[in-house]
Design an enzyme around this catalytic site. Structure first.
Site, PDB file in Angstrom:
ATOM      1  N   ARG A 163      32.850 -61.468 -28.704  1.00 50.39           N
ATOM      2  CA  ARG A 163      32.886 -62.846 -29.233  1.00 50.39           C
ATOM      3  C   ARG A 163      34.291 -63.388 -29.429  1.00 50.39           C
ATOM      4  NH1 ARG A 163      28.319 -61.384 -33.486  1.00 50.39           N
ATOM      5  NH2 ARG A 163      26.505 -61.733 -32.165  1.00 50.39           N
ATOM      6  N   CYS A 221      24.151 -64.806 -35.643  1.00 47.91           N
ATOM      7  CA  CYS A 221      23.073 -65.710 -36.074  1.00 47.91           C
ATOM      8  C   CYS A 221      23.446 -66.550 -37.297  1.00 47.91           C
ATOM      9  CB  CYS A 221      21.791 -64.935 -36.336  1.00 47.91           C
ATOM     10  SG  CYS A 221      21.994 -63.499 -37.383  1.00 47.91           S
ATOM     11  N   GLN A 234      20.689 -65.029 -46.182  1.00 45.15           N
ATOM     12  CA  GLN A 234      20.309 -64.402 -44.914  1.00 45.15           C
ATOM     13  C   GLN A 234      19.069 -63.531 -45.025  1.00 45.15           C
ATOM     14  OE1 GLN A 234      24.971 -64.028 -43.810  1.00 45.15           O
ATOM     15  NE2 GLN A 234      23.641 -62.677 -42.633  1.00 45.15           N
ATOM     16  N   GLY A 271      17.808 -60.076 -40.047  1.00 43.86           N
ATOM     17  CA  GLY A 271      19.178 -60.015 -39.535  1.00 43.86           C
ATOM     18  C   GLY A 271      19.622 -58.565 -39.398  1.00 43.86           C
ATOM     19  N   HIS A 284      17.530 -67.692 -41.465  1.00 41.77           N
ATOM     20  CA  HIS A 284      18.732 -67.775 -42.289  1.00 41.77           C
ATOM     21  C   HIS A 284      18.881 -69.214 -42.801  1.00 41.77           C
ATOM     22  CE1 HIS A 284      19.745 -63.815 -41.192  1.00 41.77           C
ATOM     23  NE2 HIS A 284      20.829 -64.002 -40.457  1.00 41.77           N
TER      24      HIS A 284
HETATM   25  C1  2RA Z   1      22.674 -60.404 -40.109  1.00 38.62           C
HETATM   26  N1  2RA Z   1      23.916 -61.993 -38.840  1.00 38.62           N
HETATM   27  O1  2RA Z   1      22.006 -61.311 -40.599  1.00 38.62           O
HETATM   28  C2  2RA Z   1      23.468 -60.630 -38.899  1.00 38.62           C
HETATM   29  C3  2RA Z   1      22.692 -60.217 -37.687  1.00 38.62           C
HETATM   30  N2  2RA Z   1      23.430 -60.400 -36.489  1.00 38.62           N
HETATM   31  O2  2RA Z   1      22.737 -59.285 -40.579  1.00 38.62           O
END
Ligand code: 2RA
Length: 358
Positions: A100, A133, A160, A164, A264
């Site tokens: 990334r 995400c 979150q 995730g 999320h």
């Molecule tokens: C999480 N964003 O929510 C991360 C997953 N890629 O843990």
């Protein structure tokens, strides 16, 4: 000839959503669709658009004849295999964190910077990265506002979901909820922790920082990176800067895990160079096809994970002008972290590339 699409990590949580997305499209631009996974999953039969597909093992030869390879595998697998796929002639769209922040790899959200896909010279390694995400869940909304009002500062708090952390995160949350339900817990310090442990759910094994997630919130997401910052918080900062093309954007994020299965949410405090009103922001959000505005706080209309999970759009509500900060909006966004936050964005990038390969 119609291009060949490969899906690497086809049997994982996000890979499964990718197949759902492919199955849900009215039409697809692909000739062959090839499912690739680890040796453990090779041989599995999965229907894609009405035809049974056999999962093939991840080997260099699996990429022969592939035009676009969507990767959803752990960072270390992508780091090793994405260059192999690219060497064999595939363009890789990678959903891991391996590339990334690589200068030679664009980080693409089609609503914001699809222009990066127009010229092959923009991805000299043959790899395009998909954002994390958490960043992705707010990016369609922020990108749209940035185009109109020019973003200068961003303060974010995330909420979150357990997914995730993968299927293990989901399983863990369900098990903990079962362990604590119906016991009147949560009013005495330590009672939730004790009930979780008494149910045989070791807190040494949880993906949530040694802390119960049921009846709780956990201000620790990702790995600790020093000076008090967690990896999810640094990703929000670094990825937002790269996607929006604002290398010196002032960003501060606090990422928190909440007992939600999937989707999320983020509370966003965004400051702009130009004057911005709620009405103007509503107009911007309404004009963007991938955003659904749910903003009637008095009438109880705002997005929540339970109401929007499984949807493709970014859901935006609680848009208000910050009382003490000029040119600043506060708003709340929800986005399905497995769909737009992962599988859907990856697939949208692949779809945009397809016409250039036919
Ligand atoms: C999480 N964003 O929510 C991360 C997953 N890629 O843990």
């Amino acid at each position: 000839m119609a291009p060949t699409l490969a899906l690497v990590g086809a049997t994982g949580a996000v890979g499964t959503v990718m197949i759902d997305i492919i199955n849900g499209r009215d039409t697809v631009p692909w000739g062959e669709i090839r499912l690739i996974a680890s040796a453990r999953s090779a041989g599995k039969r999965i229907p894609v658009r009405g035809t049974e597909h056999t999962v093939v093992e991840l080997t260099p030869e699996a990429f022969d004849g592939v035009d676009i390879a969507m990767f959803d595998v752990p960072d270390e697998i992508s780091a090793e295999w994405a260059p192999i796929a690219a060497e064999r002639g595939a363009i890789v769209v990678d959903n891991s964190g391996a590339f990334r922040m690589d200068d030679q790899v664009p980080l693409v959200v089609p609503e914001v910077n699809a222009n990066q896909l127009a010229d092959r010279a923009n991805f000299p390694k043959g790899i395009i990265a998909n954002p994390n995400c958490t960043t992705l869940s707010m990016m369609a909304a922020l990108g749209a506002l940035h185009r109109e009002f020019q973003l200068t500062e961003l303060v974010v708090a995330s909420y979150q979901a357990a997914s995730g952390a993968g299927q293990g995160g989901i399983d863990r949350l369900y098990a903990e909820l079962e362990a604590v339900a119906g016991k009147g817990l949560g009013a005495r310090a330590g009672d939730v922790r004790a009930a979780v442990e008494a149910a045989g759910l070791s807190l040494a094994d949880t993906p949530f920082a040694g802390t119960p997630l049921a009846l709780n919130v956990v201000p620790s997401a990702g790995s600790h990176k020093g000076d008090g910052w967690f990896s999810e918080e640094l990703k929000v900062r670094n990825e937002s800067r790269k996607i929006l093309g604002i290398p010196d954007l002032r960003v501060s994020a606090t990422c928190v895990r909440v007992p939600v299965v999937t989707t999320h949410s983020l509370a966003v405090h965004a400051t702009f160079a130009r004057e911005v009103t709620v009405e103007a922001a509503h107009k911007v959000f309404t004009a963007q096809a991938s955003i659904v505005l749910m903003d009637d706080p008095e009438g109880g209309v705002f997005p929540t994970p339970a109401d929007v999970v499984g949807g493709d759009p970014t859901y935006v509500g609680r848009v208000r002008q910050a009382l003490d900060f000029p040119n600043t909006l506060d708003f709340f966004v929800c986005g399905d972290n497995l769909r737009k936050g992962a599988a859907l964005n990856t697939y949208e990038v692949a779809e945009q590339l397809a016409p250039r390969l036919s």
